[in-house]
Design an enzyme around this catalytic site. Structure first.
Site, PDB file in Angstrom:
ATOM      1  N   LYS A  12       0.677  -1.071   0.070  1.00 51.35           N
ATOM      2  CA  LYS A  12       0.061   0.059  -0.106  1.00 51.35           C
ATOM      3  C   LYS A  12       0.963   1.256   0.087  1.00 51.35           C
ATOM      4  O   LYS A  12       2.090   1.216   0.559  1.00 51.35           O
ATOM      5  CB  LYS A  12      -0.908   0.079   1.190  1.00 51.35           C
ATOM      6  CG  LYS A  12      -0.335   0.163   2.477  1.00 51.35           C
ATOM      7  CD  LYS A  12       0.051   1.332   3.091  1.00 51.35           C
ATOM      8  CE  LYS A  12       0.730   1.566   4.510  1.00 51.35           C
ATOM      9  NZ  LYS A  12       1.312   2.388   5.018  1.00 51.35           N
ATOM     10  N   ALA A  38       9.013  -0.956   5.770  1.00 49.69           N
ATOM     11  CA  ALA A  38       9.321   0.126   4.819  1.00 49.69           C
ATOM     12  C   ALA A  38       8.337   1.194   4.712  1.00 49.69           C
ATOM     13  O   ALA A  38       8.291   2.030   4.127  1.00 49.69           O
ATOM     14  CB  ALA A  38       9.611  -0.263   3.519  1.00 49.69           C
ATOM     15  N   GLY A  71       3.885  -4.313   3.804  1.00 52.29           N
ATOM     16  CA  GLY A  71       3.873  -5.713   3.310  1.00 52.29           C
ATOM     17  C   GLY A  71       3.356  -6.780   4.319  1.00 52.29           C
ATOM     18  O   GLY A  71       2.698  -7.769   3.935  1.00 52.29           O
ATOM     19  N   SER A 111      -0.432  -7.024   4.667  1.00 61.50           N
ATOM     20  CA  SER A 111      -1.075  -7.413   3.521  1.00 61.50           C
ATOM     21  C   SER A 111      -1.085  -8.781   3.494  1.00 61.50           C
ATOM     22  O   SER A 111      -1.870  -9.587   3.005  1.00 61.50           O
ATOM     23  CB  SER A 111      -0.370  -6.923   2.253  1.00 61.50           C
ATOM     24  OG  SER A 111      -1.112  -7.163   0.934  1.00 61.50           O
ATOM     25  N   ASP A 122      -2.991  -1.971  10.022  1.00 64.70           N
ATOM     26  CA  ASP A 122      -3.170  -2.011   8.363  1.00 64.70           C
ATOM     27  C   ASP A 122      -3.667  -2.981   7.732  1.00 64.70           C
ATOM     28  O   ASP A 122      -4.190  -3.018   6.628  1.00 64.70           O
ATOM     29  CB  ASP A 122      -1.822  -1.867   7.948  1.00 64.70           C
ATOM     30  CG  ASP A 122      -1.287  -0.384   8.140  1.00 64.70           C
ATOM     31  OD1 ASP A 122      -1.904   0.503   8.294  1.00 64.70           O
ATOM     32  OD2 ASP A 122       0.037  -0.345   8.064  1.00 64.70           O
TER      33      ASP A 122
HETATM   34  O1  C5P Z   1      -1.495  -2.163  14.969  1.00 59.60           O
HETATM   35  P1  C5P Z   1      -0.165  -2.345  14.647  1.00 59.60           P
HETATM   36  O2  C5P Z   1       0.600  -3.438  15.584  1.00 59.60           O
HETATM   37  O3  C5P Z   1       0.279  -2.671  13.153  1.00 59.60           O
HETATM   38  O4  C5P Z   1       0.675  -1.120  15.198  1.00 59.60           O
HETATM   39  C1  C5P Z   1       2.077  -0.908  15.511  1.00 59.60           C
HETATM   40  C2  C5P Z   1       2.481   0.316  16.459  1.00 59.60           C
HETATM   41  O5  C5P Z   1       2.173   1.529  15.765  1.00 59.60           O
HETATM   42  C3  C5P Z   1       1.420   0.288  17.581  1.00 59.60           C
HETATM   43  O6  C5P Z   1       1.867  -0.491  18.767  1.00 59.60           O
HETATM   44  C4  C5P Z   1       1.312   1.907  17.951  1.00 59.60           C
HETATM   45  O7  C5P Z   1       2.549   1.982  18.390  1.00 59.60           O
HETATM   46  C5  C5P Z   1       1.614   2.483  16.488  1.00 59.60           C
HETATM   47  N1  C5P Z   1       0.422   2.710  15.970  1.00 59.60           N
HETATM   48  C6  C5P Z   1      -0.346   4.075  16.658  1.00 59.60           C
HETATM   49  N2  C5P Z   1      -1.541   4.388  15.812  1.00 59.60           N
HETATM   50  C7  C5P Z   1      -2.097   3.723  14.820  1.00 59.60           C
HETATM   51  C8  C5P Z   1      -1.246   2.578  14.408  1.00 59.60           C
HETATM   52  C9  C5P Z   1      -0.266   2.113  15.049  1.00 59.60           C
HETATM   53  O8  C5P Z   1       0.395   4.792  17.352  1.00 59.60           O
HETATM   54  N3  C5P Z   1      -3.236   4.260  14.418  1.00 59.60           N
END
Ligand code: C5P
Length: 357
Positions: free
Chosen positions: A22, A112, A116, A119, A157
């Site tokens: 994305k 990056a 990825g 997805s 994501d």
């Molecule tokens: O949800 P995910 O594990 O992909 O998010 C990784 C980290 O990115 C979270 O632990 C958080 O620190 C940060 N994050 C955030 N706000 C979001 C998405 C991610 O603070 N909307």
């Protein structure tokens, strides 16, 4: 494992899914939540650049994964295995969720800003459900709700990848509004990814420090405006005209520059070299440049590689940056990749379910 009505056993043929990268055309951080996550407003598009996941029924034992192509880190951390395990747990006793052997062809640079791993996880949820024949046991709306639940559980994501086209992504990333595809073509994109993996939590933590915050208060307005334009039917050429505004519409850019010393210099170098606006995808470090076609993006990629080899542009990281020419997958109007996991219409149905009280 369920059998097809005609008695065919699905274990004979592997399930294959394409897992696209994305790009964030805009990314506004609109607030910080009590749970530490951030509320976002972003217009996201899937790219032609994609991983390829193939899942087959395995002998008794644990699920396995074999990664070919780019190094994706330790197998135990791979989101594909996590997604398969979460899907099995969600199904409970509804189907016989036998062990799976996954093979992942990795093309998308890791950590990056191209999502990825997320997805791959979305593709794995879909592939596991198909391999186990869950669609023969559960109704379409049950399946959609299950996909949504598992995706949200795996990461912010992941839900985007069930749309199969552009979308406005809000909340923590888990609220997804499908958008019509771009009209009149699939723009080319040049991606330049320094070989410095950037953990998203670190960029958000830097954003939360004094001085790490939004470079411009207008990013949210830009993102909302772009979303509105997509809703009304944005053309590929109109998107290109907005590249300059969009290149500065990422609230995480200042934080990414702080986390990756040398990223700002690379961005300036590319801007000078290519004479075009250079944006940042997600929390970085991938930089993007839009073109009218993939062939124009390929020509720019050749220029960027040569400039990097000659030391005309300097990228952070021990190795030269990864330079990729690809395209924006516009969705139904442009013809999205046939391997995209779930049709837009199903996602629309999902949105309607979500909006019910
Ligand atoms: O949800 P995910 O594990 O992909 O998010 C990784 C980290 O990115 C979270 O632990 C958080 O620190 C940060 N994050 C955030 N706000 C979001 C998405 C991610 O603070 N909307």
């Amino acid at each position: 494992m369920a059998e097809d009505p005609d008695g065919t056993d699905r274990r004979l043929s592997p399930v294959v899914r394409v897992a696209p990268a994305k790009l964030n055309l805009s990314l506004a951080v609109v607030g910080r939540r009590a749970d530490g996550y951030h509320d976002l407003h972003s217009v996201m598009v899937p790219l032609g650049l994609a991983d390829r996941l193939s899942v087959a029924v395995a002998p008794p034992g644990a699920d396995t994964i074999r990664v070919v192509g780019r190094d994706a880190g330790p197998a135990a951390d791979n989101l594909v295995l996590k997604a398969v395990a979460a899907t099995r747990a969600a199904l409970g006793r509804a189907v016989e969720a036998v062990p799976l052997a996954a093979r992942l062809e990795k093309h998308i640079p890791v950590a990056a800003g191209l999502a990825g791993g997320s997805s791959d996880a979305a593709a794995a949820i879909d592939a596991a459900l198909a391999a186990w024949g869950a669609d023969l046991v559960l109704g379409p709306s049950e399946l959609l709700a299950m996909r949504r639940r598992i995706a949200s559980q795996i990461g912010s994501d992941v839900p985007f990848f069930f749309v199969g086209g552009p979308a406005i992504v809000t909340g923590t990333g888990r609220t997804v509004e499908p958008l019509p595809g771009l009209q009149g073509g699939a723009p080319g994109v040049l991606l330049v990814t320094p070989t410095v993996p950037v953990p998203t939590p670190l960029v958000f933590a830097t954003f939360d420090q004094p001085g790490g915050g939004p470079a411009s208060s207008g990013v949210r307005a830009t993102s909302e405006h772009l979303g509105g334009e997509f809703r009304r039917g944005l053309s590929a050429s109109a998107l290109l005209q907005r590249a300059g505004v969009l290149a500065s519409a990422n609230d995480l850019a200042a934080a990414a520059d702080e986390v990756v010393p040398g990223l700002r210099a690379l961005r300036r170098g590319l801007t000078r070299l290519l004479g075009r606006p250079v944006g940042l995808s997600g929390s970085g470090p991938t930089l993007w440049v839009l073109y009218a076609s993939v062939s124009e993006a390929e020509a720019a990629a050749a220029l960027a590689r040569a400039a990097s080899d000659d030391g005309v542009i300097l990228a952070p990281g021990d190795d030269p940056p990864t330079v990729i020419a690809t395209s924006i997958q516009g969705g139904p109007n442009v013809g999205s990749d046939p391997g995209t996991p779930i049709e837009l219409s199903l996602t629309r149905q999902r949105q309607e379910e979500e909006s019910q009280p």
